[in-house]
Design an enzyme around this catalytic site. Structure first.
Site, PDB file in Angstrom:
ATOM      1  CB  VAL A 171     -57.539 -26.845  97.391  1.00  0.00           C
ATOM      2  CG1 VAL A 171     -58.317 -26.808  96.079  1.00  0.00           C
ATOM      3  CG2 VAL A 171     -58.257 -27.727  98.387  1.00  0.00           C
ATOM      4  CG  ASP A 224     -38.514 -61.711  62.759  1.00  0.00           C
ATOM      5  OD1 ASP A 224     -37.440 -62.335  62.727  1.00  0.00           O
ATOM      6  OD2 ASP A 224     -39.541 -62.083  62.170  1.00  0.00           O
ATOM      7  CB  THR A 227     -60.266 -21.369  85.307  1.00  0.00           C
ATOM      8  OG1 THR A 227     -61.517 -20.940  85.835  1.00  0.00           O
ATOM      9  CG2 THR A 227     -59.614 -20.218  84.571  1.00  0.00           C
TER      10      THR A 227
END
Length: 863
Positions: free
Chosen positions: A279, A326, A691
């Site tokens: 984690v 173009d 956080t």
């Protein structure tokens, strides 16, 4: 049969055709045989595909794996939290792209809903989709041609074929056949589906419908072109980061698990430590940061009139190294204008030219009807106080000779007793008396060499027998003329384009002009735009049948080194080849255009940019980006925001990974030192999401650095995290990790485990929040960047401080997260320790400045 490439279509048209047109029954039979006269339109991405696409990134996969592991181990709260973040990220991206798709639908227009055809000997108004090969089309000024057709009758017939060929000037049509191998722009005996009738009237026999038309061929080419789903530079970089994170995560988990098992720790504790490390290693806020950064970029670009259809195009714009564009309607205004007058009396020259016009012009509305060349003349005359309504009232026309392709001139006799004549210089010069032929020819050559269309204007007094207003009388002879001067006309560059091209070059971006126009016209416009001042100067004629006498003599040699910057007579297939050549050289290519002939090239480029106002529906659907006001300069604003998005993502990623590295350092050090687990999985998840994640989201909202366009484009192969960024991550991780481990070890000697975790948590959380201030710039201190230049970040830091302290001191939340008691004194000590990392980083910036000057340019500093 006159077109070798259309034998089948011509044969079908001839079968059963007659001067009275098709019968209703025959038309129905052919409709059933050949199908409806419609182009196959891509349906776009359905809503479900838009949603699924949001969940296919490697980082989302990494988060999903972490969610599954947490769920398997019974960490329900962790699993739910990660799953909620994944869903939120997907929904943000989905709604952004879905809204862009809906905005595009609002831009759609119909081209030729109905057509006039001969059916059973009578003119009938039928749906354009029901026009079939062999139908006889009737059209006049203002009509849209419903299908490709062979001209049978032409009465001063001119059409605007710019959307198909890129040729800016109206094309005069004729019934006489032209060479079978003539370029598309020179097939004067054909009219084409989707082009507009500018002036005159005519009849034409349909030879091709639907996908068999020239527009249909382009649509088929568009389908064959790249779908634009290649990985963007950002996606490739994030995939690299994800792979690195996965390897780091697996490696550390394996090492820690091995150490724990060898030491004889309970397997459940080892498993819990492994999950905590996993984690800690995954930056759960990263996908949200990237998605929000792109969404913010979309919003900022929308304010700058740049509509983003596909979210990933935001950052890709910032990587662009070549803009292929173009000419007509993109670099130029798409409207003919008088560019130059040559003659002794320019007012008299314009007056005579306006008196020899059939078009109408409303000076108040700046709107004209009729031949664009004549509208341009009337606009220039109106600017000198010569207005068409007053002219017609004061000098009514008596008789006229309309323009004829053989004579190449027209004339109008008026009640003031004068004959007004205008036409090609070579047509009028032999008819003029007392003219300085050499001077006129020099002036004509000079104007023509600059790509201007040149018209000569002449007058003569009418003899008494020529002043009759009898419409049956022979018009006055076009002879013994006084040549007043020459008018040079052209479709001029847009005012903002010249500066935009110069700014693009200064930012390291090459501009490549690709047009279907004549080489001489392309050369003149390119010179005016400053393109021929580049090292790769020269006009490359993509159509071998149209040699460019004005092309740079070194163009072929330059082509061996790099593709030329100007291409004339380019077909849709050749435009794709040009883009592929740049792509093969490693360039990140953007293509802009408005005509259907540009659509396949837009799809082939990394970023397709369509014009919103003048662009065709097919072109807008092919583009990733739509310029709502057709302003070429807005592309640079998009590039600027794209570079800013990348810089903000990079700084946010460094901020997130530095925090994760610090957490890993804490967990790894505690394990090696034999300390208890400093943080539980839920605590780490809160740190990563609330956080670290919230300040990171605020960081991606940083204003784009004004200096971002002073640096060259990023190397497409440059990783999002280079050696410099990894060194910075390692330094911050070591600083944070060492500080927190020391704080945790101290607290363990004076407090219980839960309180020690609370103390270490407070030091880490507050340190991460304060460090966000230093993360805004690598070289400038936060007060130099501007304390209040990102108010969202200040608000996030203040709010997060309050929430974090409340979480630690409110018994319910403290118990939920597994924290022990944290006294006010411990909180103040933690606050002081938390200021250490940000202070060290800011001091290091000042020290580094003494060693070398700052080079912060929005994340594009020298590496």
């Amino acid at each position: 049969m006159e077109e070798n490439e259309e034998p089948a279509a011509d044969a079908r048209a001839a079968e059963g055709s007659s001067p009275t047109g098709l019968s209703a029954a025959e038309a129905q039979r052919r409709l059933a045989e050949h199908g409806r006269n419609e182009l196959e339109r891509g349906r776009g991405r359905p809503a479900w595909r838009l949603l699924v696409d949001q969940f296919l990134s490697p980082v989302i996969g990494l988060l999903t794996a972490a969610c599954v592991i947490a769920a398997v181990l019974g960490e329900v709260a962790d699993a739910i939290a990660i799953a909620a973040i994944v869903v939120l990220i997907g929904l943000i991206g989905f709604f952004q792209e879905y809204r862009a798709e809906r905005a595009l639908l609002a831009l759609r227009t119909l081209t030729a809903p109905r057509a006039r055809v001969l059916r059973d000997g009578h003119l009938a108004l039928v749906p354009a989709a029901e026009v079939v090969p062999g139908d006889i089309l009737s059209f006049e000024a203002g009509d849209i041609v419903a299908a490709d057709a062979r001209v049978l009758e032409a009465h001063d017939l001119t059409t605007n074929e710019a959307p198909l060929t890129g040729e800016s000037q109206p094309v005069r049509k004729q019934a006489e056949p032209v060479a079978a191998d003539a370029p598309l722009a020179e097939r004067f005996d054909r009219v084409f589906m989707g082009t507009a009738v500018v002036d005159g009237a005519g009849l034409a026999e349909v030879v091709a419908t639907g996908m068999a038309t020239e527009f249909g061929k382009i649509a088929a080419l568009l389908a064959e072109a790249s779908e634009g789903d290649d990985e963007t530079p950002l996606e490739r970089r994030l995939a690299q980061v994800s792979r690195v994170l996965i390897l780091i995560c697996l490696g550390i988990v394996a090492v820690i698990a091995a150490i724990g098992l060898l030491r004889g720790d309970p397997w459940l504790d080892v498993l819990m430590m492994a999950v905590s490390l996993a984690v800690a290693a995954v930056p759960e806020g990263l996908p949200a940061v990237v998605t929000i950064a792109l969404a913010i970029g979309v919003q900022r670009m929308a304010k700058r009139r740049v509509l983003i259809r596909r979210l990933k195009a935001v950052e890709t714009l910032g990587c662009v190294t070549v803009i292929c564009t173009d000419k007509t309607g993109t670099l130029t205004a798409g409207v003919m204008q008088v560019r130059e007058l040559w003659g002794a009396d320019q007012a008299r020259l314009l007056d005579a030219a306006a008196a020899c016009c059939d078009a109408d012009y409303d000076a108040e509305k700046d709107e004209g009807v009729g031949d664009p060349t004549e509208v341009a003349i009337l606009r220039a005359a109106a600017a000198r106080g010569i207005r068409r309504p007053e002219l017609e009232e004061a000098r009514p026309r008596l008789r006229e000779r309309p323009f004829d392709a053989d004579r190449k001139r027209m004339s109008i006799a008026r009640a003031d007793g004068r004959l007004y004549v205008k036409g090609a210089v070579e047509s009028l010069l032999p008819l003029a008396v007392g003219a300085d032929v050499a001077a006129i020819e020099r002036a004509n050559d000079d104007l023509a060499s600059r790509g201007l269309r040149v018209l000569a204007v002449a007058v003569r007094d009418l003899r008494p027998d020529e002043r009759s207003d009898d419409p049956e009388a022979e018009p006055p002879a076009e002879a013994d003329l006084e040549l007043l001067g020459l008018i040079g006309l052209a479709d001029p560059p847009r005012p903002e384009v010249i500066d935009a091209i110069a700014r693009a070059h200064a930012a390291g971006i090459e501009t490549v002009m690709i047009t279907g126009d004549h080489p001489r016209t392309a050369h003149a416009i390119a010179r005016e735009l400053g393109l021929l001042e580049r090292p790769l100067a020269g006009v490359h004629t993509d159509d071998a049948a149209s040699a460019d006498s004005d092309a740079d003599a070194d163009a072929e040699e330059n082509k061996k080194k790099a593709p030329p910057l100007v291409h004339a007579r380019a077909t849709p297939a050749e435009k794709i080849a040009i883009i592929r050549e740049w792509r093969d050289r490693g360039a990140i290519v953007a293509m802009t255009g408005d005509g259907i002939n540009d659509a396949p090239a837009l799809r082939e480029a990394h970023v397709g940019i369509a014009m919103g106002e003048t662009g065709t529906e097919v072109t807008r659907e092919a583009g990733d980006v739509v310029l709502t006001e057709d302003n070429f300069a807005d592309i640079l604003e998009g590039v600027r925001e794209g570079r800013g998005v990348f810089a903000n993502i990079r700084k946010s990623l460094v901020y997130l990974l530095a925090g994760n590295t610090g957490e890993l350092g804490v967990m790894l050090s505690a394990s090696l030192l034999g300390l208890p687990i400093p943080f539980l999985p839920l605590q780490i998840l809160w740190i990563n999401l609330a956080t670290d994640g919230l300040p990171a989201l605020a960081l991606v909202m940083d204003p784009t650095d004004p200096a971002v366009m002073d640096a060259p484009p990023r190397d497409p192969a440059e990783p999002i995290l280079g050696r410099r960024e990894w060194r910075q991550i390692a330094l911050i991780g070591l600083l944070d990790g060492g500080l927190v481990v020391a704080a945790f070890a101290w607290a363990l000697g004076h407090r219980d485990l839960e309180s020690a975790r609370a103390f270490a948590f407070c030091v880490l959380v507050l340190g991460e929040l304060f460090r966000a201030l230093a993360a805004r710039s690598r070289t400038r201190t936060f007060w130099e960047v501007g304390v209040l230049s990102n108010r969202r970040l200040i608000a996030v830091i203040v709010a997060s401080l309050i929430v974090q302290l409340g979480l630690l001191h409110w018994p319910v939340s403290a118990s939920f997260f597994g924290f022990g008691h944290l006294s006010s004194a411990d909180t103040l000590i933690a606050l002081g320790l938390a200021l250490v990392p940000v202070s060290v980083l800011e001091i290091l910036k000042l020290v580094a400045r003494r060693l070398r000057p700052p080079a912060d340019a929005g994340g594009s500093e020298p590496r």
